[in-house]
Design a protein around this motif. Sequence first.
Motif, short mmCIF file in Angstrom:
data_model
loop_
_atom_site.label_atom_id
_atom_site.label_comp_id
_atom_site.label_asym_id
_atom_site.label_seq_id
_atom_site.Cartn_x
_atom_site.Cartn_y
_atom_site.Cartn_z
N GLY A 146 70.85 -50.76 49.11
CA GLY A 146 71.78 -50.78 50.22
C GLY A 146 72.02 -49.38 50.76
O GLY A 146 71.51 -48.39 50.24
N PHE A 147 72.80 -49.32 51.84
CA PHE A 147 73.16 -48.04 52.45
C PHE A 147 74.67 -47.93 52.44
O PHE A 147 75.37 -48.80 52.98
CB PHE A 147 72.62 -47.95 53.88
CG PHE A 147 73.04 -46.70 54.60
CD1 PHE A 147 72.36 -45.51 54.39
CD2 PHE A 147 74.12 -46.71 55.47
CE1 PHE A 147 72.75 -44.35 55.05
CE2 PHE A 147 74.51 -45.56 56.13
CZ PHE A 147 73.82 -44.38 55.92
N GLN A 148 75.17 -46.87 51.81
CA GLN A 148 76.61 -46.68 51.70
C GLN A 148 77.10 -45.89 52.92
O GLN A 148 76.93 -44.68 53.01
CB GLN A 148 76.96 -45.93 50.42
CG GLN A 148 78.46 -45.78 50.18
CD GLN A 148 79.12 -47.10 49.85
OE1 GLN A 148 78.73 -47.78 48.91
NE2 GLN A 148 80.12 -47.47 50.63
N GLY A 149 77.69 -46.60 53.89
CA GLY A 149 78.22 -45.96 55.08
C GLY A 149 79.74 -45.95 55.08
O GLY A 149 80.39 -46.37 54.11
N ALA A 150 80.32 -45.50 56.19
CA ALA A 150 81.77 -45.40 56.29
C ALA A 150 82.44 -46.77 56.20
O ALA A 150 83.56 -46.89 55.71
CB ALA A 150 82.15 -44.71 57.60
N SER A 151 81.74 -47.80 56.68
CA SER A 151 82.32 -49.15 56.67
C SER A 151 81.94 -49.95 55.43
O SER A 151 82.21 -51.15 55.34
CB SER A 151 81.87 -49.91 57.92
OG SER A 151 80.46 -49.98 57.99
N GLY A 152 81.29 -49.31 54.47
CA GLY A 152 80.92 -49.99 53.23
C GLY A 152 79.41 -50.15 53.09
O GLY A 152 78.63 -49.51 53.80
N MET A 153 79.00 -51.02 52.17
CA MET A 153 77.59 -51.22 51.88
C MET A 153 76.93 -52.07 52.96
O MET A 153 77.49 -53.08 53.39
CB MET A 153 77.43 -51.88 50.51
CG MET A 153 76.00 -51.93 50.03
SD MET A 153 75.36 -50.29 49.65
CE MET A 153 76.29 -49.91 48.17
N SER A 154 75.76 -51.65 53.41
CA SER A 154 75.03 -52.39 54.44
C SER A 154 73.54 -52.38 54.11
O SER A 154 73.03 -51.44 53.52
CB SER A 154 75.26 -51.74 55.81
OG SER A 154 74.40 -52.30 56.78
#
Length: 274
Positions: A146-154
């Motif tokens: 996954g990709f850990q961004g500002a809005s969470g995991m995506s």
Amino acid sequence: MDNARRLVGVPAPGVIAFTSGAPDPGSMAPLTPSLAALHAAQSDYIAAIQAAVRTHTGNAADVFALQDALSDTVYFGLAHPEILGPGHRHSAWNSNGRAAPWYPTLGFTGARILRHKALDSMSFRRSPVEVAKDLIALADWYLVFGFQGASGMSYGPAWDTYRMAHDLLVKGNVSREQIDELLSPEVPPPVPVLPESVVGTVHDRVPRGYVDASVEFTRFGDVKRVEILGRSPAVTKDIEEELRHYVAEQTYRPRFVNGELPRSDRFAARFYFD
């Protein structure tokens, strides 16, 4: 890296600590010798790459030989989760509650290293196929971790990066055969694809038999269904069940069909066991 390989399985040295109140598990836990050697190798590779790029010394082949060696350290860590020591998960981006907050996670480290490699590939104007391969490796990583961004995991960045690789190949006038080989193969690979320098080759193993199976999977790479199609005489029901569990635990790279990533896909393959 020789030290990292040699020291796999050697436990971290013990530490005597005095605390007031409840202890903080992992806050003072030392690294295992193999992990410490791995981090040292990564730091040295990164310093060498940065120096080569900054001073314009060496050719692109030299720089990307270092980049390949650096990315191999990531796959080595993935193949040997035991080097993280007890209580640490190699699949986490954040502290799992038992590790210290500063404890480096493989998800973050791998994404950073593979992303910089893909960016350098573009900066050095390598061929569309070489850049696409680096983008696909990064997309594979995002698909698994996954990709850990500002809005969470995506997991959207995985599909976006696969799309970027696909469009680059098309715009670069790469042949349809080469594009299909990378992004629409007859049998999609489980990802991340570990290099032979880490796991060896299939020629190192002696197969005892095989099972033919049909596998249905989603664009997240998750397996939905495994159907047994055939088997060699040596196959037992236990081996069939073991294969089902093995396949179900894999993440398969989604394939492009007519230029798009379908919600679900299916492939048939022969699985050998040793």
